[in-house]
Design an enzyme around this catalytic site. Structure first.
Site, mmCIF file in Angstrom:
data_model
loop_
_atom_site.group_PDB
_atom_site.id
_atom_site.type_symbol
_atom_site.label_atom_id
_atom_site.label_comp_id
_atom_site.label_asym_id
_atom_site.label_seq_id
_atom_site.Cartn_x
_atom_site.Cartn_y
_atom_site.Cartn_z
ATOM 1 N N CYS A 133 0.833 -1.215 0.000
ATOM 2 C CA CYS A 133 0.000 0.000 0.000
ATOM 3 C C CYS A 133 0.859 1.253 0.000
ATOM 4 O O CYS A 133 0.345 2.350 -0.198
ATOM 5 C CB CYS A 133 -0.944 0.019 1.195
ATOM 6 S SG CYS A 133 -0.105 0.103 2.770
ATOM 7 N N CYS B 130 -2.821 -2.520 8.621
ATOM 8 C CA CYS B 130 -2.412 -1.193 9.105
ATOM 9 C C CYS B 130 -1.988 -1.291 10.573
ATOM 10 O O CYS B 130 -1.023 -0.646 10.990
ATOM 11 C CB CYS B 130 -3.545 -0.192 8.955
ATOM 12 S SG CYS B 130 -4.441 -0.337 7.393
HETATM 13 FE FE1 FES Z 1 -1.686 0.328 4.243
HETATM 14 FE FE2 FES Z 1 -3.428 1.290 5.910
HETATM 15 S S1 FES Z 1 -3.729 0.865 3.812
HETATM 16 S S2 FES Z 1 -1.349 0.957 6.263
#
Ligand code: FES
Length: 147
Positions: free
Chosen positions: A33, A103
């Site tokens: 991400c 996360c």
């Molecule tokens: Fe990757 Fe939240 S989407 S840390």
């Protein structure tokens, strides 16, 4: 989709910033991400975490979990801080949606990386602490199966 606590910590994050001359600093990221989290720890001579601050370049859940993680580790001993897992952070936030579990893993890893840095600087070994990874997506393959 998010609990009130998540929204509160996202909108009013606690302990944002840096600690000058920190006892330990840990930075971790997730290549999938692209989010990055850095934790600073101030640890006193008795091994108690006096202060913890963070900087997160990431999604709202990453900001909320970093914020909650700092609150959970302040005042704790190193051994107690090791028990602040991503699950503990998620529970304290009244949960996270499944796609946001990674996360919270970033928060756990950032604390571990900062503790590892502290141990390296002081030439000590912290029982139960593994060498941290810099990219948590390496861990995620295994984690994904659990959720
Ligand atoms: Fe990757 Fe939240 S989407 S840390």
């Amino acid at each position: 989709m998010y609990s009130e606590k998540v929204m509160d910590h996202f909108q009013n994050p606690r302990n944002v910033g840096e600690i000058e001359n920190a006892s330990g600093v840990g930075t971790v990221g997730n290549a999938k991400c692209g989010d990055i989290m850095r934790m600073y720890l101030d640890i006193d001579e008795n091994g108690v975490i006096r202060d913890c601050k963070f900087k997160t370049f990431g999604c709202g859940a990453a900001v909320a979990t970093s914020s909650m993680a700092t609150e959970l580790v302040i005042g704790k001993t190193i051994q107690e801080a090791l028990q602040v897992t991503n699950k503990a952070v998620m529970e304290a936030l009244d949960g996270l949606p499944p796609v946001k579990v990674h996360c919270s893993l970033l928060a756990e890893e950032a604390i571990h990386a900062a503790l590892w840095d502290y141990a390296q600087k002081h030439g000590i070994k912290i029982e139960g602490l593994q060498k941290p990874v810099s990219d948590i997506s390496e861990h995620e393959e295994a984690e994904d199966e659990e959720y």
